[in-house]
Design a protein around this motif. Sequence first.
Motif, PDB file in Angstrom:
ATOM      1  N   CYS A   1      -3.050  -3.199  -3.221  1.00  0.00           N
ATOM      2  CA  CYS A   1      -3.435  -4.111  -2.347  1.00  0.00           C
ATOM      3  C   CYS A   1      -3.949  -5.635  -2.968  1.00  0.00           C
ATOM      4  O   CYS A   1      -3.715  -6.490  -2.833  1.00  0.00           O
TER       5      CYS A   1
ATOM      6  N   CYS B   1      -7.136   5.758   2.411  1.00  0.00           N
ATOM      7  CA  CYS B   1      -7.032   4.878   0.985  1.00  0.00           C
ATOM      8  C   CYS B   1      -7.413   5.801  -0.079  1.00  0.00           C
ATOM      9  O   CYS B   1      -8.324   6.408   0.191  1.00  0.00           O
ATOM     10  N   ILE B   2      -6.673   5.466  -1.328  1.00  0.00           N
ATOM     11  CA  ILE B   2      -6.917   6.137  -2.582  1.00  0.00           C
ATOM     12  C   ILE B   2      -7.616   5.369  -3.560  1.00  0.00           C
ATOM     13  O   ILE B   2      -7.498   5.782  -4.803  1.00  0.00           O
TER      14      ILE B   2
ATOM     15  N   CYS C   1      -6.559   2.726  -4.906  1.00  0.00           N
ATOM     16  CA  CYS C   1      -5.538   2.719  -6.123  1.00  0.00           C
ATOM     17  C   CYS C   1      -5.321   0.949  -6.693  1.00  0.00           C
ATOM     18  O   CYS C   1      -4.995   0.647  -7.760  1.00  0.00           O
ATOM     19  N   LYS C   2      -6.085   0.189  -5.791  1.00  0.00           N
ATOM     20  CA  LYS C   2      -6.107  -1.351  -6.007  1.00  0.00           C
ATOM     21  C   LYS C   2      -4.911  -1.980  -5.799  1.00  0.00           C
ATOM     22  O   LYS C   2      -4.803  -3.111  -6.264  1.00  0.00           O
TER      23      LYS C   2
ATOM     24  N   CYS D   1       0.802  -1.136   0.235  1.00  0.00           N
ATOM     25  CA  CYS D   1       0.015  -0.084  -0.095  1.00  0.00           C
ATOM     26  C   CYS D   1       0.868   1.247  -0.003  1.00  0.00           C
ATOM     27  O   CYS D   1       1.672   1.491   0.945  1.00  0.00           O
TER      28      CYS D   1
END
Length: 163
Positions: A82, A76-77, A79-80, A57
């Motif tokens: 993770c 959390c942004i 971004c996927k 992350c």
Amino acid sequence: MKKLFIDYDRFLNVPDDGIRCSYKMHPENNGIISLREEIAFLFACRRCEDYPCVNSCPTGALKREEGIIKRSNVICISCKTCSLACPFGTILQELIPRIVSRCDVCIGRLKEGEQPLCVKTCTNGALGYIEEEEIKDRTDIYTIGDHIIVRVFNWLHTYGIKK
Ligand code: SF4
Ligand code: SF4
């Protein structure tokens, strides 16, 4: 007292836009997504020793609390990263949305005989609103808090994975 029942394996096959939510605070709320994320981290996560999700992350939004992954919706942004880093597919991309949703199990809003909107709009029987005693087959049944029952394959119990 009736509880929200979630059959997690079936639930994974319900189209994301198929289930509606009646949470009052904002119209875009998709409370069921927040429940899916919680169930995934509690029961599907394999508790990897090196936690690739946390380490991947870029914003530090994931952390471990007593072995369980928690995501900060504020940091959390979406971004996927993770999701790509997890070797077991635990973190489905739709489970990490930018917009935060909440589920209050419709407490206080349901009149006698009514069901939560998610239960009414679920098309494959993955969700129910039932008395706990109605569940005859107790295989893989777990409770989350006072108001949610879930049927889910528990990787930790099945394979003796320690937290
Ligand atoms: S989606 Fe969120 S939690 Fe996942 S890696 Fe990106 S910022 Fe971190
Ligand atoms: S990488 Fe996936 S299985 Fe491993 S700890 Fe993170 S969420 Fe759990």
